[in-house]
Design a protein around this motif. Sequence first.
Motif, mmCIF file in Angstrom:
data_model
loop_
_atom_site.group_PDB
_atom_site.id
_atom_site.type_symbol
_atom_site.label_atom_id
_atom_site.label_comp_id
_atom_site.label_asym_id
_atom_site.label_seq_id
_atom_site.Cartn_x
_atom_site.Cartn_y
_atom_site.Cartn_z
ATOM 1 N N UNK A 77 0.842 -1.195 0.000
ATOM 2 C CA UNK A 77 0.000 0.000 0.000
ATOM 3 C C UNK A 77 0.877 1.245 0.000
ATOM 4 N N UNK A 78 0.553 2.181 -0.885
ATOM 5 C CA UNK A 78 1.284 3.446 -0.955
ATOM 6 C C UNK A 78 0.437 4.556 -0.356
ATOM 7 N N UNK A 79 1.044 5.335 0.527
ATOM 8 C CA UNK A 79 0.364 6.458 1.172
ATOM 9 C C UNK A 79 1.150 7.738 0.892
ATOM 10 N N UNK A 80 0.433 8.820 0.637
ATOM 11 C CA UNK A 80 1.075 10.122 0.496
ATOM 12 C C UNK A 80 0.066 11.198 0.883
ATOM 13 N N UNK A 81 0.545 12.367 1.260
ATOM 14 C CA UNK A 81 -0.370 13.433 1.708
ATOM 15 C C UNK A 81 -1.038 14.131 0.534
#
Length: 341
Positions: free
Chosen positions: A293-297
Amino acid sequence: MRVLGIESSCDETGVAIYDTEAGLLGQALYSQVEMHAKYGGVVPELASRDHVQRVLPLVRQVLEEAETRPEQLDGVAYTAGPGLAGALLVGAGVARSLAFGWGIPAVEVHHMEGHLLAPLLEERAPQFPFVALLVSGGHTLLLDARSLGDYSILGESVDDAAGEAFDKAAKMMGLGYPGGPRIAALAEQGTPGRFRFPRPMTDRPGLDMSFSGLKTFTLNTIHDLGGKEALSEQDRADIALAFEEASVDTLIIKCRRAMEQTGYKQLVMAGGVSANRSLRARLGEQMKKRGVELFYPAPQYCTDNGAMIAFAGALRMQAGESAELPIKVRPRWPLTELAAL
């Protein structure tokens, strides 16, 4: 817990109020980009002077927006480093003065920890542990983030940060400052395959990175085309695309290796360069193939902002931290020196 956050590490003055129960209540940001653009980069003395003018009006604005009185605040968080010494001192001095006058504690926040935690402001947020890619104008790091404050460096740039390389390549092409957004926009008009730039340090094991060679390759390419003045708009677009592809490929390769090394299934990406659409799309595709899973703001939290400082400060205050006298700033401050909470 309700915390006022102040960010002043470089060329943006950010102020925000974060409540641990109600979330982000208000924020404001003033960017100095237009002022520094004429010089091709940030002028530290001008940055410090501008923070002096902007910070208190922004504090008043955010208090009003958040419908918050000073007596409703539980603390003041501020960026203590890393960053420009003069700019940091402005934010620290104002934050500590407000905290003293209001009779509430203050807490120091590490600028890069603010970026690292920014994705936690989103509704879909990661959980520790995870790998973090912090990629900005001043830093390019891959971290093993085990818990709040418990970070170890997996790899980093041995020379220029990725964002710095974008800015310098843009300057070589006469695109102005800041260069990252300009190269990204121009790359969308580029001809795929016309130029191929190297992917530095990807032909050897390890997670360290290098971006200075891409600047040299850019300069040589421009020279072969007759110099900056001889470049057509299509030449610039094709160089921009090749530069962006090489930078993105390098970051993706290193992220893949970091996920394999740690075995984690969550990757956090933050910092100014994390707003690059090509990087988001291609890194997302690569991680999805690997079950990561990729998370970014959100884009407004990729660049420097007060929200990430208020949020990080609130978490540290909840853990019992507070700043001690005298007021100190740390222009150089390794992220690994933070206390684990």
